[in-house]
Scaffold this active site. Structure first.
Site, PDB file in Angstrom:
ATOM      1  CB  SER A  82       3.209   1.118   6.453  1.00 50.64           C
ATOM      2  OG  SER A  82       2.021   1.089   7.179  1.00 50.64           O
ATOM      3  CG  ASP A  90      -0.038  -3.987   2.656  1.00 50.59           C
ATOM      4  OD1 ASP A  90       0.196  -3.444   1.559  1.00 50.59           O
ATOM      5  OD2 ASP A  90      -0.119  -3.348   3.717  1.00 50.59           O
ATOM      6  CG  HIS A 122      -0.367   0.303   2.517  1.00 49.26           C
ATOM      7  ND1 HIS A 122      -0.018  -0.670   3.431  1.00 49.26           N
ATOM      8  CD2 HIS A 122      -0.046   1.487   3.114  1.00 49.26           C
ATOM      9  CE1 HIS A 122       0.477  -0.101   4.512  1.00 49.26           C
ATOM     10  NE2 HIS A 122       0.481   1.212   4.347  1.00 49.26           N
TER      11      HIS A 122
END
Length: 260
Positions: free
Chosen positions: A168, A95, A65
């Site tokens: 992330s 992801d 993402h």
């Protein structure tokens, strides 16, 4: 799984160019650092998060993402070179994304996460909220709370080390400095508070390294793995000193950075 293989075309750009093209806009990213603007066609849309090298040949892991939908991806090296990265492949469901730069790089060893028990100490290293906190890596410490994710989903861990927007794609690191997961997300505390009248704290999730290792199958010369001893006390000072050079900011943009 989406697999997009491209030839690596590296551009070295000074940090000054990165600063001119991105830092001026970072204050606008504070509320949505990792995804940028909602309009995918917006030329100012960009994403700033974390990745880590998994080989000395320039392979980088991050979250899908972080880079999905962006044409230009850059990695800021510790010596402040800015390298153009190419997407090698991506796994939307888990992801994960694999990038590559044309450089000899430091790297982190992976461990198979089957041996990770709840209660094991972990740290994260990453680049949260760069508009506010800057480009120096940040480390936090916690434990693995569960060997499953949301609704007992088995490809993820729940862990308690603090993360923010920008973490992330960073490594979840266990004792001995080996990677046991890839930081993925945290529970939206304000949304949960509005639903349950309770404010959850440090409820975070990482994709297990066993899933990452499977994703990397077929990629030449990777991954490098080491056994994990979950009973060893973690040493955050030593881990940060030894590992932070292999953890890098990822900047994904809709427009190309210009050399200066």
């Amino acid at each position: 799984m989406r697999n997009t293989e491209q030839r690596c075309n590296v551009k070295r750009i000074t940090l000054r160019a990165l600063a001119a093209c991105t830092l001026a806009c970072f204050s606008l990213l504070a509320a949505a650092q990792e995804k940028g603007a909602d309009d995918a066609s917006d030329p100012n849309r960009q994403s700033v998060a974390t990745g880590f090298f998994i080989s000395d040949g320039g392979y980088v892991v991050t979250s899908n993402h972080v880079v999905e939908g962006f044409e230009y991806i850059y990695i800021v090296m510790q010596d402040r070179r800015v390298l153009r990265a190419q997407l090698v492949k991506a796994d939307v469901d888990n992801d994960l994304a694999l990038l590559k730069v044309g450089a000899i790089t430091p790297f982190l060893y992976l461990s198979h996460s089957q041996g990770v028990p709840p209660g094991m100490e972990v740290v994260t290293i990453g680049y949260p909220l760069v508009a506010l906190l800057g480009f120096r890596p940040k480390i936090t410490k916690g434990i693995v709370n569960s060997n499953a994710g949301l609704k007992d989903e088995l490809s993820s861990f729940q862990f308690s080390a603090e993360i923010q927007k920008g973490n992330s794609g960073g490594p979840l690191i266990g004792p001995g400095g080996t990677v046991v997961g890839v930081v993925k997300a945290k529970l939206d505390a304000f949304r949960m508070s509005s639903i349950n009248k309770d404010l959850p704290q440090n409820v975070n999730f990482a994709v297990k390294s066993s899933v990452l290792i499977k994703f990397l199958q077929g990629t030449p010369s990777i991954p490098f793995t080491r056994p994990l001893n979950a009973n060893v006390t973690i040493n955050p000072i030593a881990i940060f000193a030894e590992q932070n050079s292999a953890v890098v900011p990822i900047v994904a943009r809709n427009t190309e950075l210009q050399k200066k």
